[in-house]
Design an enzyme around this catalytic site. Sequence first.
Site, mmCIF file in Angstrom:
data_model
loop_
_atom_site.group_PDB
_atom_site.id
_atom_site.type_symbol
_atom_site.label_atom_id
_atom_site.label_comp_id
_atom_site.label_asym_id
_atom_site.label_seq_id
_atom_site.Cartn_x
_atom_site.Cartn_y
_atom_site.Cartn_z
ATOM 1 N N ASP A 1 0.645 -0.889 -0.526
ATOM 2 C CA ASP A 1 0.361 -0.110 0.061
ATOM 3 C C ASP A 1 0.931 0.785 0.173
ATOM 4 O O ASP A 1 1.372 1.408 0.885
ATOM 5 C CB ASP A 1 -0.897 0.175 1.680
ATOM 6 C CG ASP A 1 -2.184 1.303 1.336
ATOM 7 O OD1 ASP A 1 -2.118 1.545 0.228
ATOM 8 O OD2 ASP A 1 -1.935 1.979 2.357
ATOM 9 N N GLU B 1 -1.931 -1.113 -4.776
ATOM 10 C CA GLU B 1 -3.106 -0.847 -5.392
ATOM 11 C C GLU B 1 -2.824 0.243 -6.280
ATOM 12 O O GLU B 1 -1.781 0.725 -6.955
ATOM 13 C CB GLU B 1 -3.235 -0.321 -3.590
ATOM 14 C CG GLU B 1 -4.626 0.530 -3.793
ATOM 15 C CD GLU B 1 -5.110 1.021 -2.672
ATOM 16 O OE1 GLU B 1 -6.017 -0.050 -1.842
ATOM 17 O OE2 GLU B 1 -4.559 2.156 -2.151
ATOM 18 N N ASP C 1 -2.401 1.048 7.024
ATOM 19 C CA ASP C 1 -1.646 1.322 6.134
ATOM 20 C C ASP C 1 -1.464 -0.341 6.093
ATOM 21 O O ASP C 1 -0.872 -0.774 5.185
ATOM 22 C CB ASP C 1 -0.536 1.745 5.899
ATOM 23 C CG ASP C 1 -0.911 3.764 6.166
ATOM 24 O OD1 ASP C 1 -1.316 4.023 4.729
ATOM 25 O OD2 ASP C 1 0.014 3.963 7.173
#
EC number: 3.1.21.10
Length: 172
Positions: free
Chosen positions: A8, A67, A139
């Site tokens: 991420d 992502e 996160d």
Amino acid sequence: MLKVLGIDPGSRFTGYGVVEWGGGKPRYVASGCIRVTGETLAERLRCIYLGVTQVVSMYAPDEAAIEQVFMARNADSALKLGQARGVAILAMAEQGLQVAEYSAKKVKQSVVGKGNAEKWQVQHMMQAMLDLQAKPQADAADALAIAVCHLHTQQSLMRIGSVSSSRRGRMR
């Protein structure tokens, strides 16, 4: 056993999560956050690069997922996120990993069941799904969710492939 690294990316913290497929479900290996330090953009990007490289070396994943960038209201934020993503992808690719990309909506749909899930819901599901003692940091939870989404996608593709193969075998 397939081991997946989820990333991420972020300009202040880059989350990572490592999961593997075992016993018919995802199994937790590790997670955490790379704290991005440095005064200049180049120093911060180097920090992300070195951190991701270290995580890949430490956990030796078979595959990786990250992502996709979403278009934020602030173009400058989206640009910085894209740069962080780019160096993370480079760090993984340089170590021979194929990197899959998933939208935040797809990741949330995969692990929570709805594409507009809140961060706390992702954290809760990662804690429950991976049998964690405590909720992972936001996160790290997102990174774990990205890795789990990739595992789910790979498992679905394998099932589709085996169904197609068995059908072809019967048609002969």
